[in-house]
Enzyme design. Structure first.
Site, short mmCIF file in Angstrom:
data_model
loop_
_atom_site.label_atom_id
_atom_site.label_comp_id
_atom_site.label_asym_id
_atom_site.label_seq_id
_atom_site.Cartn_x
_atom_site.Cartn_y
_atom_site.Cartn_z
N HIS A 28 75.89 98.74 27.74
CA HIS A 28 77.15 99.11 27.09
C HIS A 28 78.31 99.34 28.06
CE1 HIS A 28 75.32 103.07 27.54
NE2 HIS A 28 74.51 102.87 26.55
N HIS A 82 64.55 111.98 23.95
CA HIS A 82 65.92 111.48 23.73
C HIS A 82 65.83 110.34 22.71
CE1 HIS A 82 69.90 110.09 24.43
NE2 HIS A 82 69.72 109.38 25.51
N GLU A 84 68.02 107.91 22.07
CA GLU A 84 68.67 106.62 22.32
C GLU A 84 67.60 105.52 22.37
OE1 GLU A 84 71.61 106.56 25.49
OE2 GLU A 84 72.45 104.69 24.71
N ASP A 86 66.81 102.97 23.99
CA ASP A 86 66.08 102.51 25.17
C ASP A 86 64.82 103.35 25.39
OD1 ASP A 86 67.97 104.51 25.68
OD2 ASP A 86 68.23 103.95 27.78
N HIS A 154 71.75 113.14 27.97
CA HIS A 154 73.04 112.56 27.83
C HIS A 154 73.57 112.55 26.39
CE1 HIS A 154 73.83 107.98 27.03
NE2 HIS A 154 75.01 108.44 27.32
N ASP A 173 66.89 110.82 30.90
CA ASP A 173 68.03 110.13 31.54
C ASP A 173 68.45 110.78 32.87
OD1 ASP A 173 68.55 107.96 29.88
OD2 ASP A 173 69.99 109.04 28.63
N TYR A 201 74.83 105.47 38.43
CA TYR A 201 74.30 105.95 37.15
C TYR A 201 74.98 107.25 36.74
CZ TYR A 201 70.60 107.26 33.82
OH TYR A 201 69.88 107.62 32.70
N HIS A 232 64.51 106.08 33.78
CA HIS A 232 65.02 104.81 34.33
C HIS A 232 64.79 104.82 35.85
CE1 HIS A 232 67.10 103.66 30.64
NE2 HIS A 232 67.70 104.82 30.62
FE1 FEO Z 1 70.79 107.89 26.97
FE2 FEO Z 1 68.49 105.96 28.80
O1 FEO Z 1 69.42 106.59 27.27
#
Ligand code: FEO
Length: 395
Positions: A28, A82, A84, A86, A154, A173, A201, A232
């Site tokens: 994004h 989380h 999100e 991903d 996040h 995250d 990041y 990540h």
């Molecule tokens: Fe806020 Fe890696 O997702």
């Protein structure tokens, strides 16, 4: 890269079972030139726990890694740190594949906002939830899982999971980096690359939430940690103190006495002003990094903006406006909300000259202290450039 298959045991009985996504080049608006990973972790104890999942297209990869350790049907809990996609994207597939009836499905452990978010993402689920708050823990046998809500690091649902018996923080995250690698630990990759990607990041994802990061750091500050496993990139086992110290500095909006100059140009006049501002700053003893928006992506520039005290932005006037790339940069900058900055606007124009005022307004709306604007009609001559340089030297 050729992806290694299989799981990686990061602590006795705790395995990395994530997905590697070298093809990911954009997240994004953030260029992820080195790809990324979505790290899921499997804890095998009296109860079997999966912590987070992966983007849906890597579901099969995650399941095949889990199968190298245990039959996925044995999973009792899935911790969703989380919502999100991903990290939650594979939840429907894994739950559907595991249950023969509702009673057999694993329980999802998540924050109050996590439960709300998962229901809104996946709609009409009859999943089993256990909602946790900061201070809650569950016993899974030899281990306890402790939960700490980290709202806005996040998203509003974010939380981290701590395993005290293993001194392991599963940070989701936080402390991540977008790097696709077969290596799992920070000390197995080039230290400079890991630091560069961790910085990028933070700048592009975490920077708006400095206050919340500070709170989260306070909340985990008393924990004994010898491994931070984010969702990540690589796991921190060598550079733990370094990355925590960096997060403390970044979340406190620490800046260095350096400048970032960002510009676009049509016929080179705005570039001449940019170079003159650079020279003036250097003569003043302020190191400056200069970026043309024609060849540097805004997400890479943000890595440098993160700690720059002076932000200088320039555009010629095109059709009564700043150039579109400069507008995009400023919109992105405003969203990331760097604080305690000094701003300088500049640009050339033929007639009208609206771009410079527009840049000033946008930077003011970012909360920057605007100290100077340089505006030159057509092509700046030596005297005009000298005047700009002297102004810069005296700000
Ligand atoms: Fe806020 Fe890696 O997702």
């Amino acid at each position: 890269m050729t992806k290694k298959t299989g799981s990686v045991e990061i602590k006795k009985g705790i395995y990395w079972v994530g997905g590697i996504d070298p093809e990911l080049k954009e997240f994004h608006g953030y260029l992820t030139q080195r790809g990324s990973t979505y790290n899921a972790y499997l804890i095998v104890d009296e109860k079997v726990v999966l912590v987070d999942t992966v983007k849906v297209h890597l579901y099969d990869e995650m399941i095949s890694r889990i199968k190298t350790v245990i039959d996925p049907a044995k999973i009792d809990y899935i911790v969703s740190n989380h919502t999100e996609m991903d990290h939650s994207g594979s939840l429907p597939d894994i739950i559907d594949s595991l249950r023969t009836n509702k009673a057999d499905s694993p329980t999802i452990i998540t924050s109050p906002n996590g439960k709300k978010g998962l229901k809104k993402h996946f709609h009409d689920t009859d999943w089993k939830f256990k909602v946790v708050n900061t201070g809650d823990s569950i016993n899974i046998g030899k281990r306890n899982l402790q939960f700490i809500l980290t709202q806005m690091v996040h998203w509003p649902d974010s939380m981290v999971t701590y395993v005290p018996e293993d001194k392991l923080l599963l940070s989701n995250d936080a402390f991540g980096q977008h790097i696709a690698s077969d290596e799992r630990y920070d000390d197995e990759l080039d230290e400079n690359i890991v630091k560069e990607e961790a910085t990028k990041y933070y700048a592009n994802i975490v920077m708006p939430y400095g206050m919340q990061v500070s709170k989260a750091l306070d909340a985990v500050g008393g924990l004994e940690i010898d491994m931070i496993a984010p969702s990540h990139g690589v796991i921190w086992r060598k550079g733990i103190k370094d990355i925590i110290d960096l997060y403390k500095r970044w979340s406190a909006d620490f800046t260095e006495g350096k400048a970032v100059i960002v510009y676009d140009t049509m016929w080179g006049s705005t570039e001449k002003i940019a170079r003159t501002i650079e020279a003036g700053l250097e003569q003043k003893g302020i190191p400056a990094e200069i970026f043309s928006l024609k060849d540097t992506h805004i997400s890479d520039i943000m890595t440098h903006v993160l700690t720059a005290k002076y932000i200088c932005v320039g555009s010629p006037t095109l059709n009564n406006n700043m150039m579109s790339g400069v507008a995009a940069f400023l919109t992105y900058l405003k969203g990331l909300s760097p604080k305690n900055r000094i701003g300088i606007a500049f640009g050339s124009y033929g007639w009208g000259g609206q771009s410079i005022g527009q840049i000033e307004d946008m930077m003011s709306s970012c909360g920057f202290n605007m100290t100077y604007s340089a505006k030159v009609q057509w092509v700046p001559d030596k005297m005009e450039l000298e005047k700009i340089k002297n102004k810069i030297k005296n700000i």
